[in-house]
Design an enzyme around this catalytic site. Structure first.
Site, PDB file in Angstrom:
ATOM      1  N   LYS A  42       0.841  -1.205   0.000  1.00 13.13           N
ATOM      2  CA  LYS A  42       0.000   0.000   0.000  1.00 13.13           C
ATOM      3  C   LYS A  42       0.877   1.256   0.000  1.00 13.13           C
ATOM      4  CE  LYS A  42      -0.284  -0.407   5.035  1.00 13.13           C
ATOM      5  NZ  LYS A  42      -1.098  -0.913   6.166  1.00 13.13           N
ATOM      6  N   TYR A 262      16.201  29.745  10.358  1.00  9.42           N
ATOM      7  CA  TYR A 262      15.030  30.494  10.818  1.00  9.42           C
ATOM      8  C   TYR A 262      14.985  30.589  12.337  1.00  9.42           C
ATOM      9  CZ  TYR A 262      12.948  30.248   6.149  1.00  9.42           C
ATOM     10  OH  TYR A 262      12.694  30.379   4.814  1.00  9.42           O
TER      11      TYR A 262
HETATM   12  C1  LIG Z   1      -0.360  -1.847   6.827  1.00 13.33           C
HETATM   13  C2  LIG Z   1      -0.973  -3.126   7.235  1.00 13.33           C
HETATM   14  C3  LIG Z   1      -0.204  -4.300   7.255  1.00 13.33           C
HETATM   15  C4  LIG Z   1       1.287  -4.299   7.088  1.00 13.33           C
HETATM   16  O1  LIG Z   1       1.852  -3.801   8.278  1.00 13.33           O
HETATM   17  P1  LIG Z   1       3.441  -3.792   8.525  1.00 13.33           P
HETATM   18  O2  LIG Z   1       3.567  -3.416   9.955  1.00 13.33           O
HETATM   19  O3  LIG Z   1       3.997  -2.773   7.599  1.00 13.33           O
HETATM   20  O4  LIG Z   1       3.943  -5.146   8.231  1.00 13.33           O
HETATM   21  C5  LIG Z   1      -0.859  -5.499   7.491  1.00 13.33           C
HETATM   22  N1  LIG Z   1      -2.189  -5.528   7.736  1.00 13.33           N
HETATM   23  C6  LIG Z   1      -2.942  -4.418   7.774  1.00 13.33           C
HETATM   24  C7  LIG Z   1      -4.391  -4.514   8.077  1.00 13.33           C
HETATM   25  C8  LIG Z   1      -2.365  -3.168   7.537  1.00 13.33           C
HETATM   26  O5  LIG Z   1      -3.101  -2.060   7.594  1.00 13.33           O
END
Ligand SMILES: *Cc1c(COP(=O)(O)O)cnc(C)c1O
Length: 375
Positions: A42, A262
């Site tokens: 994702k 800054y």
């Molecule tokens: C993002 C996500 C994962 C992967 O998580 P990691 O900690 O990056 O391995 C797995 N399951 C769900 C439901 C997620 O939202």
């Protein structure tokens, strides 16, 4: 310093080692066998580029991918025509037809969502492929126990579903001693037992390190594939994948008492050599990395030596105190922000956040270069 080819117009470089990515997937797959190891890709594969990451994982043997949004699903389908794709955010509002057209299986987390998907997929005249998400204590997405009982009292709905996966998500898996882990597993087992039998999945990167009882039929690592080490229970069998370097634009000399950046938050206490580097908060380097007077928060590696970020992080620039760096530093050199000796977690901690956020925020101005990744 490093002589990596950087396009003259680029401010910095993210080098992504696809061989290391593939090795990480294989190491996790071996660890959890006979459970299946999926890949979570994702958010453009955690900012690293789904167009390169998905094919490389696919070549390594990964057959199941999780994305979040329908649009990510559509893009992933182009990259992995034969893979199983699950969309973690489900249908959003009304994207069921897009998901069906791309052959992406939604993760359904509520009864209205299940009804919407069944209505869409019934047009095909066969049960609708779906994953069901059960809440087991995270209270984010997922069916409650009452939802599940309502669902099983609706044989029309159940018969219209082809349940490919029943999943839930852990809240505290980064701490193996946290009692939430076993408690969630118990709730998951009780709630999924109410449903028709289907393959089950509970663990992401950290959860799979908790051992066999958490593996079920499929694990869903994302962060660990990219070399992330969030697990608080010791080293995991993955290696770094990402290196981040940025260009020195100018080296300047300050007198004691001169201030930097800054709000003049940092003042040189001695004659100081300063490197101005082309990476700022617009590139994902949190402004929280800014050093207040006398104290350094974040560091970068200059010629392999740790040097503190001083003064405020600005939109396009950071300033580094290189007074103690041995050897010459020149305009055009690359300094290292993530790499051997400086992990994603270190940068995250310095910014008051986690490596996940560092990774997913690295901006588009950095050129992404890929190495390896073949069959
Ligand atoms: C993002 C996500 C994962 C992967 O998580 P990691 O900690 O990056 O391995 C797995 N399951 C769900 C439901 C997620 O939202």
């Amino acid at each position: 310093m490093t002589g990596l080819p950087l396009p003259p117009e680029a401010t910095g470089l993210i080098t992504i080692d696809l061989d290391a990515l593939q090795d990480n997937w294989r190491a996790l797959a071996k660890l959890v066998a006979p459970a299946e190891c999926a890949g979570v890709v994702k958010a453009d594969a955690y900012g690293l580029g789904a167009s390169e990451i998905i094919p490389a994982l696919n070549l390594a043997g990964c057959r199941t991918f999780f994305i979040a949004t329908p649009e990510e699903g559509r893009a992933a389908r182009q990259l992995a025509p034969n893979a199983r794709l699950f969309a973690l955010d489900g249908l959003l509002g009304g994207s069921a037809s897009l998901l069906r057209a791309a052959n992406v299986t939604p993760v359904l987390s509520s009864l209205p969502e299940i009804e919407e998907w069944v209505a869409e997929a019934s047009q095909a005249g066969q049960p609708a492929p779906a994953a069901l998400q059960i809440d087991s204590g995270l209270n984010r997405l997922g069916l409650s126990e009452a939802d599940i009982k309502t669902l099983v009292a609706r044989p029309d709905l159940l018969a219209a579903l082809d349940i490919r996966l029943i999943m839930s998500h852990l809240a505290c898996a980064d701490d193996p001693a946290d009692p939430h882990n076993d408690a969630q597993r118990t709730v998951f087992d009780r709630r999924r037992a109410l449903l028709p039998p289907a393959p089950a999945s509970l663990a992401a990167s950290d959860g799979l390190m908790l051992g066999k009882p958490f593996h079920y039929d499929l694990v869903r690592p994302g962060y660990a594939l990219y070399g992330g080490q969030a697990f608080g229970g010791g080293a995991t069998p993955v290696n770094p994948v990402v290196k981040l370097q940025a260009r020195v634009l100018q080296v300047r000399t300050l007198a004691a008492g001169d201030s930097v950046g800054y709000s003049a938050t940092w003042q040189a206490s001695r004659p100081t050599r300063l490197a101005v580097v082309a990476a700022g908060y617009a590139d994902g380097l949190a402004r929280a990395l800014s050093a207040a007077s006398g104290e350094a928060t974040g560091h970068v590696l200059v010629s392999g030596q740790l040097a503190p970020i001083v003064g405020r992080v600005s939109m396009d620039l950071i300033t580094i105190d290189i007074t103690d760096v041995a050897g010459p530093v020149s305009r055009g050199d690359l300094v290292m922000l993530i790499g051997p000796g400086l992990s994603i977690e270190t940068l995250g901690r310095a910014a008051g956040t986690i490596g996940y956020e560092v990774l997913t925020r690295l901006g588009p101005r950095f050129v992404r270069k890929y190495t390896g990744g073949g069959a």
